[in-house]
Scaffold this active site. Structure first.
Site, PDB file in Angstrom:
ATOM      1  N   THR A 272       0.844  -1.181   0.000  1.00 39.46           N
ATOM      2  CA  THR A 272       0.000   0.000   0.000  1.00 39.46           C
ATOM      3  C   THR A 272       0.886   1.238   0.000  1.00 39.46           C
ATOM      4  OG1 THR A 272      -1.786  -1.126   1.144  1.00 39.46           O
ATOM      5  CG2 THR A 272      -1.802   1.256   1.258  1.00 39.46           C
ATOM      6  N   PHE A 274       1.180   5.141   0.919  1.00 43.29           N
ATOM      7  CA  PHE A 274       0.594   6.133   1.815  1.00 43.29           C
ATOM      8  C   PHE A 274       1.184   7.497   1.505  1.00 43.29           C
ATOM      9  CE2 PHE A 274       0.480   2.106   3.984  1.00 43.29           C
ATOM     10  CZ  PHE A 274      -0.719   2.096   4.684  1.00 43.29           C
TER      11      PHE A 274
END
Ligand code: PEP
Ligand code: MN
Length: 659
Positions: A272, A274
């Site tokens: 992921t 960020f």
């Protein structure tokens, strides 16, 4: 433990490893000093010329020590990347960190966003505040209750987190940094609960999307939760051993939960990305690898987005991401978030942004921020390949060939096929692809990979499924061979090319192979061409042994028409009345194809010649005719080869061809 006769040797190895680690730490300290000096003197952090020189020197010394050049190159590439990252962290992020005292994120303590926030801002004197929603996390920054917020924007399995993009568009905040985190979901439960006894699973919708395969198989009821760590919290509070949560290791450990299944993510490489956002933009010193994010709106006139993207193209600025969101106020307008490589204060990006600003209906720069996520800069091979001999590409095509529309050269520039940091086509230096005809054993393909790398080759070839004229000939070791090929490619930093024979194999093979080859015998296997046209792997298409150039281009068109635009054409000899060579190498095909099509053209002199002694001269001739690369067969012991031994080069011949 037992006294093994190996113990004394192992102790020696342990001691050497210890020294290597100490030296790496010492090297890092020196890099830190250099970074400080560079900041002071305003020098560039990234110095590709120095890196190339250093790499060549290290390889020369390594060879004197009898070390494997490929391994040393890979090792030093890692060391140099690390060095750049150290400098980047120091100069860019330290200044930002110093100013941030409180950070908000969405979720409960231990959530992946919390882990990312700690990674970005360190633990020293920073307060981390979990918020129930993304909007709440952002609101804290807007109201001055937090200095920054850390939010997920995209995941490699489940895609973009559009809610966060909408908040970035709607709120006037700056993007100040990014981090990419591996996200490993686990199934966690109370001590004493078992996988079989689970009837309900609590999970964040994103986590459900990333673990859909496992959850379907488990068959338990899935209940959406607001957060991964929050789901773990609920399980703990419930006291019910039949309830489990999908959460990360940290979130589970903090709550005394135990792991029922350690790896439930659909894809093992689940990451992921960020972003950190803050009220003010930050300044990033020149020379630090930087990304810039921009919010844009364009009208719905034909070509308006294209005109904007062209501004970046003109300045040679790589675009990293383009996210499109509907504009709630005006259904006819799209809003885009665009990330590009570069710093808004540098000349080329600022010129591009000027141009974009004049063409867009709306433009706001969200910020330039250090990024350790950019693709490594391409390094030139340590052994320089031969230069192009011919430059026929720009000549007008007055040839009597009808070329289908997608393959046709149309003045829009050449297709450059990119594979694992190697680029093939256009005006780029030619590349060498080498390897065995067929993968026969772990050792054999490893030897070929080493020889390829040492000669300055860029890709490793090897047949796993072999299209043999006789059903009784060796047919290849199949998927077992593919594993060996991948291992050898990894060990020597070479992307791999292998032939695919049937449409059913396209999916599984494209998960491992970097380039899918369509062999001469399958050039007009239209089902196979359509199948490789649907995947995101470059295709190396070989000319059929009795195919005209027009038919060859039509075959390429099948692949292009399905969507896959990364096609490399390979001339490998055609059938003629001539019997002194296995096939007749149609060298004219090289300049003809370069005039007719924008696709890269390479040559396989091995299958054309059928005999080792002809491969080097034919290969040289192909480069002189303008080929973008060569593909040749090599074998450590050609006399024992299970296929095409007579045409296999010895590892030392590769140096003759390319060294
Ligand atoms: C090969 O490259 O492994 C091969 C079989 O070649 P071709 O399809 O050109 O005969
Ligand atoms: Mn072969």
């Amino acid at each position: 433990m037992s006294d093994s006769p190996l113990d004394p040797h192992r102790a020696g190895i342990d001691a050497v490893d210890q020294q290597i680690l100490q030296l790496l730490a010492e090297r890092r300290r020196l890099v830190t000093d250099i970074a400080a000096a560079k900041v002071q003197k305003g020098l560039e952090f990234h110095d590709p010329a120095r890196e190339d020189r250093l790499l060549a020197e290290r390889v020369a010394v390594a060879r004197e020590y009898g070390l494997d050049a490929g391994v040393v190159v890979r090792l030093w590439e890692q060391i140099l990347d690390d060095s750049l990252r150290v400098q980047l962290t120091l100069a860019g992020e330290r200044r930002l960190r110093g100013r941030v005292r409180s950070v908000s994120y969405q979720g409960a303590p231990g959530a992946f966003s919390h882990v990312a926030a700690r990674r970005m801002f360190g633990e020293d004197g920073v307060e981390f505040m979990g918020a129930p929603t993304f909007a709440d996390a952002i609101a804290r920054v807007k109201k001055g209750r937090a200095d920054a917020a850390v939010l997920p924007v995209e995941n490699t399995t489940s895609g973009s987190i559009v809610e966060v993009y909408d908040l970035l568009i709607a709120n006037d905040l700056a993007v100040t940094g990014e981090v990419r985190l591996p996200v490993a979901h686990r199934l966690v439960g109370l001590p004493g609960s078992t996988l079989d006894g689970i009837t309900r699973v609590l999970a964040h919708p994103q986590a459900v999307a990333q673990c859909s395969g496992f959850l379907r198989g488990l068959g338990a009821e899935v209940v959406y939760s607001w957060d991964t760590a929050g789901a773990a919290e609920e399980v703990r509070e419930s006291g019910d051993p039949s309830i489990a949560a999908v959460a990360g290791e940290e979130a589970a450990l903090e709550r005394g939960l135990h792991v029922l299944h350690p790896s439930i993510t659909d894809r093992p490489d689940n990451f992921t990305r960020f972003l950190s956002v803050a009220p003010q933009r930050i300044e990033v010193e020149p020379g630090i690898p930087t990304k810039t994010s921009v919010v844009l709106s364009v009208g719905n006139e034909p070509g308006s987005l294209l005109a904007i993207l062209a501004e970046f193209g003109r300045e040679g600025i790589p675009l990293v991401k383009l996210e499109s969101r509907p504009n709630p106020d005006d259904p006819w307008e799209e809003t885009f978030i665009l990330d590009f490589e570069g710093n808004e204060t540098e000349e080329a990006p600022s010129r591009a942004l000027d141009g974009v600003g004049r063409k867009a209906r709306f433009m706001r720069v969200l910020g330039s921020y250090p990024s350790s996520d950019l693709r490594p800069h391409k390094r030139k091979p340590v052994v320089a390949p031969r230069q192009h001999g011919g430059t026929p590409a720009e000549m007008p095509a007055a040839l009597e060939v009808s070329v289908p529309k997608l393959a046709r050269r149309n003045g829009a520039g050449d297709t450059v096929v990119e594979v694992g940091g190697v680029a093939i086509g256009g005006d780029l230096d030619p590349v060498l692809i080498a390897g065995p005809c067929a993968v026969e054993s772990r050792q054999q393909v490893m030897d070929c990979a080493r020889a390829t790398r040492d000669a300055g080759g860029s890709l490793l070839r090897g047949g796993c499924f072999k299209p043999r004229t006789s059903p009784y000939s060796f047919q290849g070791l199949g998927f077992e061979a593919l594993e060996m090929l991948a291992e050898a490619g990894k060990a020597h930093g070479l992307p791999i090319v292998t032939e695919v024979l049937s449409p059913e194999h396209v999916g599984p093979m494209s998960e491992v192979a970097d380039v899918l080859q369509i062999g001469a015998r399958n050039m007009q296997n239209f089902a196979l061409l359509s199948a490789v046209g649907k995947v995101r792997r470059p295709v190396l298409l070989k000319r059929g042994m009795s195919a005209t150039i027009e038919e060859f281009l039509q075959a390429a068109e099948y692949v292009l028409a399905e969507g896959n635009r990364q096609v490399i054409l390979c001339e490998r000899g055609i059938r003629t009345f001539e019997t002194s060579t296995r096939n007749t190498l149609d060298l004219a095909a090289v300049p003809v194809l370069r005039q007719l099509t924008h696709l890269p053209v390479i040559v396989d002199p091995s299958h054309a010649a059928g005999s080792r002694s002809l491969v080097v001269p034919l290969g040289r001739a192909a480069l002189a005719a303008g080929a973008h690369g060569l593909m040749v067969e090599v074998h450590p012991n050609p006399a024992e080869a299970l296929s095409d031994g007579p045409q296999a080069l010895l590892p030392s011949d590769l140096q003759l061809l390319w060294g």
